[in-house]
Write an enzyme that holds these catalytic residues in place. Structure first.
Site, PDB file in Angstrom:
ATOM      1  N   GLU A   1      -4.751  -0.445  -8.326  1.00 33.41           N
ATOM      2  CA  GLU A   1      -3.760   0.644  -8.866  1.00 33.41           C
ATOM      3  C   GLU A   1      -2.693  -0.303  -9.359  1.00 33.41           C
ATOM      4  O   GLU A   1      -2.429  -1.151  -8.967  1.00 33.41           O
ATOM      5  CB  GLU A   1      -3.328   1.259  -7.902  1.00 33.41           C
ATOM      6  CG  GLU A   1      -4.311   2.374  -7.089  1.00 33.41           C
ATOM      7  CD  GLU A   1      -3.624   3.271  -6.079  1.00 33.41           C
ATOM      8  OE1 GLU A   1      -4.103   4.578  -6.158  1.00 33.41           O
ATOM      9  OE2 GLU A   1      -3.113   2.812  -5.186  1.00 33.41           O
TER      10      GLU A   1
ATOM     11  N   HIS B   1      -1.877  -3.014  -6.666  1.00 31.10           N
ATOM     12  CA  HIS B   1      -2.489  -2.411  -5.344  1.00 31.10           C
ATOM     13  C   HIS B   1      -4.128  -2.951  -5.310  1.00 31.10           C
ATOM     14  O   HIS B   1      -4.793  -1.981  -5.744  1.00 31.10           O
ATOM     15  CB  HIS B   1      -1.911  -1.059  -4.923  1.00 31.10           C
ATOM     16  CG  HIS B   1      -2.486  -0.747  -3.913  1.00 31.10           C
ATOM     17  ND1 HIS B   1      -3.074   0.475  -3.121  1.00 31.10           N
ATOM     18  CD2 HIS B   1      -2.682  -1.386  -2.459  1.00 31.10           C
ATOM     19  CE1 HIS B   1      -3.347   0.807  -2.070  1.00 31.10           C
ATOM     20  NE2 HIS B   1      -3.284  -0.340  -1.653  1.00 31.10           N
TER      21      HIS B   1
ATOM     22  N   ASN C   1      -4.288   6.877  -2.188  1.00 28.01           N
ATOM     23  CA  ASN C   1      -3.979   7.312  -0.611  1.00 28.01           C
ATOM     24  C   ASN C   1      -3.227   8.727  -0.866  1.00 28.01           C
ATOM     25  O   ASN C   1      -3.287   9.488   0.361  1.00 28.01           O
ATOM     26  CB  ASN C   1      -3.009   6.318  -0.098  1.00 28.01           C
ATOM     27  CG  ASN C   1      -3.879   5.143   0.483  1.00 28.01           C
ATOM     28  OD1 ASN C   1      -5.082   5.276   0.786  1.00 28.01           O
ATOM     29  ND2 ASN C   1      -3.196   3.951   0.473  1.00 28.01           N
TER      30      ASN C   1
ATOM     31  N   SER D   1       0.877  -1.209  -0.048  1.00 27.91           N
ATOM     32  CA  SER D   1      -0.012   0.035   0.197  1.00 27.91           C
ATOM     33  C   SER D   1       0.878   1.193   0.006  1.00 27.91           C
ATOM     34  O   SER D   1       0.328   2.383  -0.328  1.00 27.91           O
ATOM     35  CB  SER D   1      -0.824   0.160   1.235  1.00 27.91           C
ATOM     36  OG  SER D   1      -1.384  -1.026   1.643  1.00 27.91           O
TER      37      SER D   1
HETATM   38  P1  NAD Z   1      -1.573  -9.997   6.989  1.00 24.95           P
HETATM   39  O1  NAD Z   1      -0.728  -9.823   8.008  1.00 24.95           O
HETATM   40  O2  NAD Z   1      -3.042 -10.221   7.082  1.00 24.95           O
HETATM   41  O3  NAD Z   1      -0.874 -11.181   5.867  1.00 24.95           O
HETATM   42  C1  NAD Z   1       0.485 -11.136   5.787  1.00 24.95           C
HETATM   43  C2  NAD Z   1       0.611 -12.791   5.265  1.00 24.95           C
HETATM   44  O4  NAD Z   1       2.016 -12.891   4.789  1.00 24.95           O
HETATM   45  C3  NAD Z   1       0.834 -13.492   6.667  1.00 24.95           C
HETATM   46  O5  NAD Z   1       0.072 -14.643   6.747  1.00 24.95           O
HETATM   47  C4  NAD Z   1       2.377 -14.031   6.944  1.00 24.95           C
HETATM   48  O6  NAD Z   1       2.534 -15.124   7.307  1.00 24.95           O
HETATM   49  C5  NAD Z   1       2.680 -14.107   5.562  1.00 24.95           C
HETATM   50  N1  NAD Z   1       3.945 -14.035   5.216  1.00 24.95           N
HETATM   51  C6  NAD Z   1       5.295 -13.310   5.792  1.00 24.95           C
HETATM   52  N2  NAD Z   1       6.395 -13.710   5.002  1.00 24.95           N
HETATM   53  C7  NAD Z   1       5.979 -14.566   3.859  1.00 24.95           C
HETATM   54  C8  NAD Z   1       6.796 -14.931   2.883  1.00 24.95           C
HETATM   55  N3  NAD Z   1       8.266 -14.576   2.629  1.00 24.95           N
HETATM   56  N4  NAD Z   1       6.198 -15.581   1.834  1.00 24.95           N
HETATM   57  C9  NAD Z   1       4.557 -15.645   2.027  1.00 24.95           C
HETATM   58  N5  NAD Z   1       4.029 -15.092   2.815  1.00 24.95           N
HETATM   59  C10 NAD Z   1       4.589 -14.538   3.897  1.00 24.95           C
HETATM   60  O7  NAD Z   1      -1.239  -8.748   5.845  1.00 24.95           O
HETATM   61  P2  NAD Z   1      -2.265  -8.024   4.760  1.00 24.95           P
HETATM   62  O8  NAD Z   1      -3.409  -7.261   5.456  1.00 24.95           O
HETATM   63  O9  NAD Z   1      -2.897  -9.303   4.050  1.00 24.95           O
HETATM   64  O10 NAD Z   1      -1.171  -7.252   3.930  1.00 24.95           O
HETATM   65  C11 NAD Z   1      -0.654  -7.813   2.881  1.00 24.95           C
HETATM   66  C12 NAD Z   1       0.156  -6.746   1.945  1.00 24.95           C
HETATM   67  O11 NAD Z   1      -0.999  -5.970   1.347  1.00 24.95           O
HETATM   68  C13 NAD Z   1       0.817  -5.581   2.753  1.00 24.95           C
HETATM   69  O12 NAD Z   1       1.863  -5.176   1.854  1.00 24.95           O
HETATM   70  C14 NAD Z   1      -0.208  -4.662   2.923  1.00 24.95           C
HETATM   71  O13 NAD Z   1       0.479  -3.342   3.044  1.00 24.95           O
HETATM   72  C15 NAD Z   1      -1.036  -4.526   1.649  1.00 24.95           C
HETATM   73  N6  NAD Z   1      -2.484  -4.119   1.637  1.00 24.95           N
HETATM   74  C16 NAD Z   1      -3.133  -4.340   2.759  1.00 24.95           C
HETATM   75  C17 NAD Z   1      -4.346  -3.812   2.926  1.00 24.95           C
HETATM   76  C18 NAD Z   1      -5.219  -4.204   3.968  1.00 24.95           C
HETATM   77  O14 NAD Z   1      -6.272  -3.177   4.038  1.00 24.95           O
HETATM   78  N7  NAD Z   1      -5.073  -5.111   4.774  1.00 24.95           N
HETATM   79  C19 NAD Z   1      -4.788  -3.283   1.597  1.00 24.95           C
HETATM   80  C20 NAD Z   1      -4.069  -3.132   0.367  1.00 24.95           C
HETATM   81  C21 NAD Z   1      -2.582  -3.614   0.560  1.00 24.95           C
END
Ligand code: NAD
Length: 653
Positions: free
Chosen positions: A155, A143, A194, A122
């Site tokens: 995005e 994104h 954002n 993000s």
């Molecule tokens: P999350 O914590 O729910 O999930 C992340 C997962 O990645 C975990 O299950 C973790 O164990 C796993 N992980 C860690 N290292 C890893 C690796 N080397 N290989 C594979 N998996 C691995 O986080 P999220 O909310 O899903 O966010 C993930 C990404 O998406 C981040 O970059 C975040 O900024 C982005 N994002 C999040 C949102 C949101 O609202 N949650 C929205 C858009 C983008």
């Protein structure tokens, strides 16, 4: 439909975003491998997908059985195996640059040479992640918004080295998921959405910190006066005050004191029970519509518009893309560039200049591109151009923002309400556009009109409450002409209803002559729940159409009824299975297109007007209409064709 350049997708991370992205890719027909670092984590993510697909199936929103979608998903813990055959890898691991760089370096080693590597970050730099690989031209940002299954926007972000080919494949991949991509042509912090959102949250926080406003004033004003789906503080409580705090800290952006105080006190929002509002001992976001009277909304919007100007001026995104981004990604009632053009860019610039002079704070420094627009006379809608160009003059329908229309050679005017992100809610502007289209179109070119809603959820789920809240009682009385224009239009009109048809949406459908619905559709007049009554003709048209008993049930109880009951009650002409919808509508449309235009016009007029007249007066209208038609060429053609046992060809004369 899947993208021919991408067959196998690997998603890294089975968390919030990873499992959602896996699900949407599998739903679109891709074979997907979902990888996380432990077996339990992938299993949890898989279960989340199963649960979500089950919910979608219950709502009849899957094109195939959930099992077939699940069969396209593999789970994996070993990275090398997970990416061995991937055409596209989407990384959705935690938001830490060191971790992401490590992952990209590994991907570079294990994924096929021609695979594209994407990050769902993000806020982190795509360029920096790409620097961990020897194929930075094949690295991009994709994104997705949370939750990916529901949110339409993605995005597509260029890193410094990303090739056009890579970005285009990413773009087409997103389209193949049935989602809407926008390009972010430079790797700027916050990307597009954002970047615009930043001041929406931060400026009110500065104003509260400076004692210039209160939390409730700001939220009430932005929601009830400006139509945003949530107030800035209410939104911060939902997403977590710490999240915005850390993003600003990381970026080195000044932090409004109130934000820092909340983080220090560990009052982070809903997740801790307390943030700007109290969710445990209080009533949560309890602002009232009248609380926002004195709040300076232009100050907040001027700053968002300034960010939009920077994005356009720096070639990061075009106004249309920014507008699509904020509507689909943030649920804004209209694009920020459109809104800017409506406010007047000169007024926006003046606001920024005044604040800049008063405070000397850089955050008010007007962007060069904004200044350039104003100096070149492009001050917005009234001037004929601003961020966007406007059609100023000439007769006939213009370009519309909130609806699409097509008039074909057979005379079918197909109108699509185009606000899928708001379930096609009828705002004052959308109603104005409907009114304008039907008033401006040359009736002689039209034989039949259909109305439908864009997206897959609603015909129209109601009025845009936020948009109406600023209306004075006298303005509010102007809301109804569009319904009258539809009702009185000289050609038959058909509402094609698939999904919700509620409130003002129902009133639009009632203003049409015929209503055809899919079985999953829901009808209702929920206004009473807001302390209101239907205000677009609903009470009266329901009464005339359904009789007092059923009309009062709908209006008084405010409940939904399903399509089957609607058809049973005579509210819909047909309730048909989704797969037969287009065919049935097509049959109605064909009959009308082939029918005599003048005869249909007279039939419509005498039936509409007769319904409100005494039987004697109505019968007199009918015989007048009958007499009038006797002298038309269409009647001669109709009777001749009948005698000659052939299909008539009506010309409308
Ligand atoms: P999350 O914590 O729910 O999930 C992340 C997962 O990645 C975990 O299950 C973790 O164990 C796993 N992980 C860690 N290292 C890893 C690796 N080397 N290989 C594979 N998996 C691995 O986080 P999220 O909310 O899903 O966010 C993930 C990404 O998406 C981040 O970059 C975040 O900024 C982005 N994002 C999040 C949102 C949101 O609202 N949650 C929205 C858009 C983008």
């Amino acid at each position: 439909m899947t993208d021919p350049d991408v067959r196998r997708v690997t998603v890294l991370g089975a968390g919030n975003m990873g499992h959602g992205i896996t699900e949407v890719a599998a739903m679109a027909g891709y074979d997907v491998t979902m990888r996380d670092v432990e077996a339990d984590l992938v299993a949890d993510g898989y279960e989340d997908i199963e649960w979500s697909l089950e919910k979608l199936a219950e709502k009849d929103r899957l094109d195939e059985p959930a099992d077939e979608i699940l069969a396209r998903i593999d789970t994996e813990v070993d990275l090398e195996t997970a990416v061995a055959d991937a055409d596209l890898v989407i990384e959705a691991a935690p938001e830490r640059m060191d971790l992401k760089k490590e992952i990209f370096a590994d991907l570079d080693e294990y994924a096929p040479d021609d695979a594209l590597l994407a990050s769902n970050t993000s806020s982190l730099s795509i360029t920096e992640m790409a620097s961990a690989t020897v194929r930075p031209d094949q690295v991009l940002g994709l994104h997705f918004f949370n939750p990916p299954v529901k949110m339409d926007l993605v995005e597509v972000i260029y890193g410094d080295e990303t090739s056009d080919e890579t970005a285009e494949t990413g773009y087409e991949f997103v389209e193949s998921l049935g989602k809407t991509p926008i390009y972010v042509r430079k790797d700027v912090r916050g990307f597009v959405v954002n970047t615009v959102l930043g001041p929406f949250s931060a400026e009110p926080a500065w104003m509260v910190s400076n004692g210039e406003a209160t939390v409730r004033e700001a939220d009430a004003a932005m929601v009830h006066r400006r139509g945003y789906p949530m107030g800035p503080f209410e939104l911060a409580d939902l997403t977590g005050i710490d999240v915005g705090y850390h993003v600003r800290k990381e970026a080195g952006t000044p932090i409004p004191p109130i934000m820092a105080e909340k983080v220090e006190a560990e009052e982070l929002g809903r997740k801790t029970g307390k943030g700007y509002y109290d969710y445990e001992d209080g009533d949560g976001a309890d602002y009232e519509p009248g609380d926002g009277e004195g709040f300076d909304t232009l100050r907040v919007e001027a700053r968002m518009i300034n960010e939009a100007a920077y994005l356009v001026g720096d070639d990061v995104a075009m106004p249309d893309e920014i507008d699509t981004g904020v509507k689909l990604g943030l649920g804004f009632p209209e694009g920020i560039c459109r809104r800017a053009d409506k406010i007047g860019l000169d007024a926006v610039l003046e606001k920024l200049e005044t604040l800049y002079e008063e405070t000397g704070d850089d955050r008010f420094a007007p962007d060069d591109y904004l200044v350039e627009l104003v100096e070149s006379g492009r001050t917005g809608e009234d001037a004929g151009a601003g961020f966007h160009e406007y059609d100023t003059g000439g007769s006939g329908p213009g370009d519309y923002r909130l609806l699409n229309y097509e008039l074909d050679d057979d005379g079918l005017l197909a109108v699509e309400l185009d606000r899928p992100e708001r379930m096609n809610a009828l705002s004052g502007d959308l109603l104005e556009e409907i009114d304008d289209l039907l008033s401006a179109v040359d009736v002689d070119d039209v034989r039949c009109v259909t109305f439908e809603g864009a997206g897959d959820r609603a015909f129209s789920a109601g009025a845009d409450i936020g948009g109406f809240a600023e209306l004075s009682p006298t303005d509010a009385m102007d809301v109804t002409p569009a319904f009258e224009t539809v009702h009185d239009f000289d050609r038959p009109t058909i509402a094609k209803i698939d999904g919700f048809c509620l409130g003002a949406g129902l009133e639009l459908a009632l203003a049409c002559d015929l209503r055809i619905a899919t079985e999953r559709s829901q009808f209702g007049a929920p206004e009473i729940g807001l302390g209101l009554i239907p205000g677009g003709g609903g009470t009266q048209r329901l009464l005339r159409l359904l009789g007092e008993t059923r009309a009062k049930e709908l209006v008084f109880r405010g409940n939904h009824i399903d399509a089957e009951r609607a058809a049973d009650w005579g509210l819909a002409n047909r309730a048909v299975p989704a797969e037969e919808f287009d065919t049935v509508v097509g049959e109605f449309v064909d009959d009308i297109l082939e029918g005599p235009p003048v005869g249909l016009k007279v039939a419509k007029t005498v039936m509409n007007e007769g319904a409100d007249a005494s039987l004697d007066a109505a019968l007199a209208m009918e015989s007048q209409g009958f007499g009038l038609l006797m002298s038309t060429e269409d009647v001669r053609e109709g009777t001749a064709a009948f005698r000659e046992d052939r299909e008539p060809e009506f010309t409308g004369k």
